[in-house]
Motif scaffolding. Structure first.
Motif, PDB file in Angstrom:
ATOM      1  N   PHE A 288       0.738   4.540 -17.722  1.00 25.68           N
ATOM      2  CA  PHE A 288      -0.127   5.326 -16.856  1.00 25.68           C
ATOM      3  C   PHE A 288      -1.490   5.448 -17.516  1.00 25.68           C
ATOM      4  CE2 PHE A 288       4.183   6.400 -15.765  1.00 25.68           C
ATOM      5  CZ  PHE A 288       4.151   6.330 -14.388  1.00 25.68           C
ATOM      6  N   LEU A 289      -2.536   5.031 -16.798  1.00 25.10           N
ATOM      7  CA  LEU A 289      -3.887   4.975 -17.353  1.00 25.10           C
ATOM      8  C   LEU A 289      -4.813   6.039 -16.797  1.00 25.10           C
ATOM      9  CD1 LEU A 289      -4.269   1.100 -17.078  1.00 25.10           C
ATOM     10  CD2 LEU A 289      -3.444   2.418 -19.040  1.00 25.10           C
ATOM     11  N   ALA A 290      -4.537   6.506 -15.584  1.00 21.02           N
ATOM     12  CA  ALA A 290      -5.403   7.499 -14.926  1.00 21.02           C
ATOM     13  C   ALA A 290      -4.580   8.228 -13.877  1.00 21.02           C
ATOM     14  CB  ALA A 290      -6.602   6.812 -14.273  1.00 21.02           C
ATOM     15  N   THR A 291      -5.104   9.324 -13.383  1.00 25.24           N
ATOM     16  CA  THR A 291      -4.403  10.059 -12.325  1.00 25.24           C
ATOM     17  C   THR A 291      -4.635   9.375 -10.977  1.00 25.24           C
ATOM     18  OG1 THR A 291      -6.294  11.528 -12.031  1.00 25.24           O
ATOM     19  CG2 THR A 291      -4.549  12.272 -13.510  1.00 25.24           C
ATOM     20  N   ALA A 292      -3.636   9.452 -10.136  1.00 28.74           N
ATOM     21  CA  ALA A 292      -3.739   8.904  -8.785  1.00 28.74           C
ATOM     22  C   ALA A 292      -4.122  10.044  -7.846  1.00 28.74           C
ATOM     23  CB  ALA A 292      -2.415   8.290  -8.370  1.00 28.74           C
ATOM     24  N   THR A 293      -5.262   9.906  -7.188  1.00 27.77           N
ATOM     25  CA  THR A 293      -5.734  10.955  -6.277  1.00 27.77           C
ATOM     26  C   THR A 293      -6.109  10.422  -4.900  1.00 27.77           C
ATOM     27  OG1 THR A 293      -7.984  10.722  -7.133  1.00 27.77           O
ATOM     28  CG2 THR A 293      -6.590  12.391  -8.190  1.00 27.77           C
ATOM     29  N   THR A 294      -5.948   9.108  -4.680  1.00 27.66           N
ATOM     30  CA  THR A 294      -6.280   8.499  -3.393  1.00 27.66           C
ATOM     31  C   THR A 294      -5.124   7.595  -2.975  1.00 27.66           C
ATOM     32  OG1 THR A 294      -7.270   6.475  -4.319  1.00 27.66           O
ATOM     33  CG2 THR A 294      -8.721   8.400  -4.086  1.00 27.66           C
ATOM     34  N   ASP A 295      -5.235   7.008  -1.793  1.00 30.96           N
ATOM     35  CA  ASP A 295      -4.278   5.988  -1.390  1.00 30.96           C
ATOM     36  C   ASP A 295      -4.337   4.850  -2.410  1.00 30.96           C
ATOM     37  OD1 ASP A 295      -3.735   7.566   0.791  1.00 30.96           O
ATOM     38  OD2 ASP A 295      -4.822   6.306   2.215  1.00 30.96           O
TER      39      ASP A 295
ATOM     40  N   HIS B 207      -1.568  15.343  -8.309  1.00 30.60           N
ATOM     41  CA  HIS B 207      -1.809  13.916  -8.547  1.00 30.60           C
ATOM     42  C   HIS B 207      -0.574  13.122  -8.146  1.00 30.60           C
ATOM     43  CE1 HIS B 207      -4.408  15.683 -11.941  1.00 30.60           C
ATOM     44  NE2 HIS B 207      -5.170  15.499 -10.870  1.00 30.60           N
ATOM     45  N   GLY B 208      -0.755  11.837  -7.890  1.00 31.72           N
ATOM     46  CA  GLY B 208       0.376  10.994  -7.533  1.00 31.72           C
ATOM     47  C   GLY B 208       1.492  11.115  -8.562  1.00 31.72           C
ATOM     48  N   HIS B 209       2.708  11.355  -8.096  1.00 29.22           N
ATOM     49  CA  HIS B 209       3.860  11.522  -8.978  1.00 29.22           C
ATOM     50  C   HIS B 209       4.227  10.182  -9.615  1.00 29.22           C
ATOM     51  CE1 HIS B 209       7.945  12.290 -10.310  1.00 29.22           C
ATOM     52  NE2 HIS B 209       7.664  13.593 -10.220  1.00 29.22           N
ATOM     53  N   GLY B 210       4.459  10.201 -10.919  1.00 32.07           N
ATOM     54  CA  GLY B 210       4.797   8.974 -11.638  1.00 32.07           C
ATOM     55  C   GLY B 210       6.013   8.266 -11.076  1.00 32.07           C
ATOM     56  N   GLY B 211       7.004   9.020 -10.624  1.00 33.52           N
ATOM     57  CA  GLY B 211       8.204   8.407 -10.053  1.00 33.52           C
ATOM     58  C   GLY B 211       7.909   7.646  -8.772  1.00 33.52           C
ATOM     59  N   ALA B 212       7.019   8.179  -7.948  1.00 39.40           N
ATOM     60  CA  ALA B 212       6.636   7.481  -6.715  1.00 39.40           C
ATOM     61  C   ALA B 212       5.883   6.199  -7.043  1.00 39.40           C
ATOM     62  CB  ALA B 212       5.781   8.391  -5.834  1.00 39.40           C
ATOM     63  N   LEU B 213       4.984   6.275  -8.033  1.00 37.41           N
ATOM     64  CA  LEU B 213       4.222   5.088  -8.425  1.00 37.41           C
ATOM     65  C   LEU B 213       5.144   4.020  -9.011  1.00 37.41           C
ATOM     66  CD1 LEU B 213       1.061   6.724 -10.051  1.00 37.41           C
ATOM     67  CD2 LEU B 213       1.474   6.118  -7.665  1.00 37.41           C
TER      68      LEU B 213
ATOM     69  N   ARG C 273       0.855  -1.203   0.000  1.00 37.78           N
ATOM     70  CA  ARG C 273       0.000   0.000   0.000  1.00 37.78           C
ATOM     71  C   ARG C 273       0.878   1.235   0.000  1.00 37.78           C
ATOM     72  NH1 ARG C 273      -5.054  -1.097   0.154  1.00 37.78           N
ATOM     73  NH2 ARG C 273      -5.882  -2.824   1.328  1.00 37.78           N
ATOM     74  N   LEU C 274       0.392   2.251  -0.713  1.00 32.06           N
ATOM     75  CA  LEU C 274       1.088   3.529  -0.749  1.00 32.06           C
ATOM     76  C   LEU C 274       0.101   4.630  -0.410  1.00 32.06           C
ATOM     77  CD1 LEU C 274       3.784   4.991  -1.390  1.00 32.06           C
ATOM     78  CD2 LEU C 274       2.890   5.320  -3.711  1.00 32.06           C
ATOM     79  N   PRO C 275       0.207   5.211   0.796  1.00 33.65           N
ATOM     80  CA  PRO C 275      -0.643   6.355   1.114  1.00 33.65           C
ATOM     81  C   PRO C 275      -0.216   7.533   0.234  1.00 33.65           C
ATOM     82  CG  PRO C 275       0.468   5.507   3.085  1.00 33.65           C
ATOM     83  CD  PRO C 275       1.078   4.841   1.906  1.00 33.65           C
ATOM     84  N   LEU C 276      -1.168   8.218  -0.345  1.00 32.15           N
ATOM     85  CA  LEU C 276      -0.853   9.353  -1.216  1.00 32.15           C
ATOM     86  C   LEU C 276      -0.663  10.598  -0.358  1.00 32.15           C
ATOM     87  CD1 LEU C 276      -0.312   9.983  -4.132  1.00 32.15           C
ATOM     88  CD2 LEU C 276      -2.693  10.649  -4.377  1.00 32.15           C
ATOM     89  N   ARG C 277       0.552  10.757   0.157  1.00 31.28           N
ATOM     90  CA  ARG C 277       0.911  11.888   1.004  1.00 31.28           C
ATOM     91  C   ARG C 277       1.240  13.111   0.141  1.00 31.28           C
ATOM     92  NH1 ARG C 277       5.496   8.618   3.824  1.00 31.28           N
ATOM     93  NH2 ARG C 277       6.580  10.197   2.647  1.00 31.28           N
ATOM     94  N   PRO C 278       1.183  14.315   0.709  1.00 33.98           N
ATOM     95  CA  PRO C 278       1.483  15.534  -0.049  1.00 33.98           C
ATOM     96  C   PRO C 278       2.876  15.529  -0.689  1.00 33.98           C
ATOM     97  CG  PRO C 278       0.471  16.103   2.043  1.00 33.98           C
ATOM     98  CD  PRO C 278       0.714  14.616   2.073  1.00 33.98           C
TER      99      PRO C 278
END
Length: 144
Positions: free
Chosen positions: A95-102, A58-64, A45-50
């Motif tokens: 990348f298929l969609a933006t990451a906006t949640t955990d 949106h979640g940074h591609g490098g983090a994902l 799991r990756l919490p989407l922190r600031p």
């Protein structure tokens, strides 16, 4: 604990030792947490922190990609998580969609060999949407 231990005992021992049996300071830094490990399958799991977002929030591609690389590699060594490490040979991410949640990261082995393992995985948001996918090839290396 050896490879001859029952899979559930081996996976439990690996989960108890940090990141599926190894120490990965960068994964701690981004907040990735191990969820489950079974032969051929790993979940984190990756919490989407600031700190992990891009200029649009949106979640940074490098983090994902970092979370995917680790989770894919955990799946690759899941049959012997206390005895094996891996070296990433190649990884392709879409990348298929933006990451906006955990996020939940799921990875599985497509084909495994004695030295090379092929894996695929997904990053999934809390609504069940696939945010990105990846395939990777890993070289297995003995720990120690």
């Amino acid at each position: 604990m050896s490879v001859s231990a029952p899979p559930d005992e081996l996976q439990a021992a690996a989960l108890a030792r940090g990141y599926f049996g190894i120490d990965v300071p960068f994964m701690r830094h981004i907040g990735l947490t191990p969820v489950s490990l079974a032969p051929g399958l790993a979940r984190t799991r990756l919490p989407l922190r600031p700190e992990l977002v891009n200029s649009r929030g949106h979640g940074h591609g490098g983090a994902l990609m970092s979370a995917l690389d680790f989770t894919l590699s955990a799946a690759a060594r899941s049959h012997d998580p206390l005895g094996l490490g891996v070296i990433t040979i190649e990884m392709n991410t879409h990348f298929l969609a933006t990451a906006t949640t955990d996020l939940l990261i799921e990875a599985r082995i497509l084909r495994g060999g004695a030295r090379t393992v092929f894996c695929e995985g997904n990053v999934i948001d809390t609504a069940g949407n696939v945010v990105c996918t990846a395939r990777a090839v890993f070289k297995l290396v003995a720990l120690g």
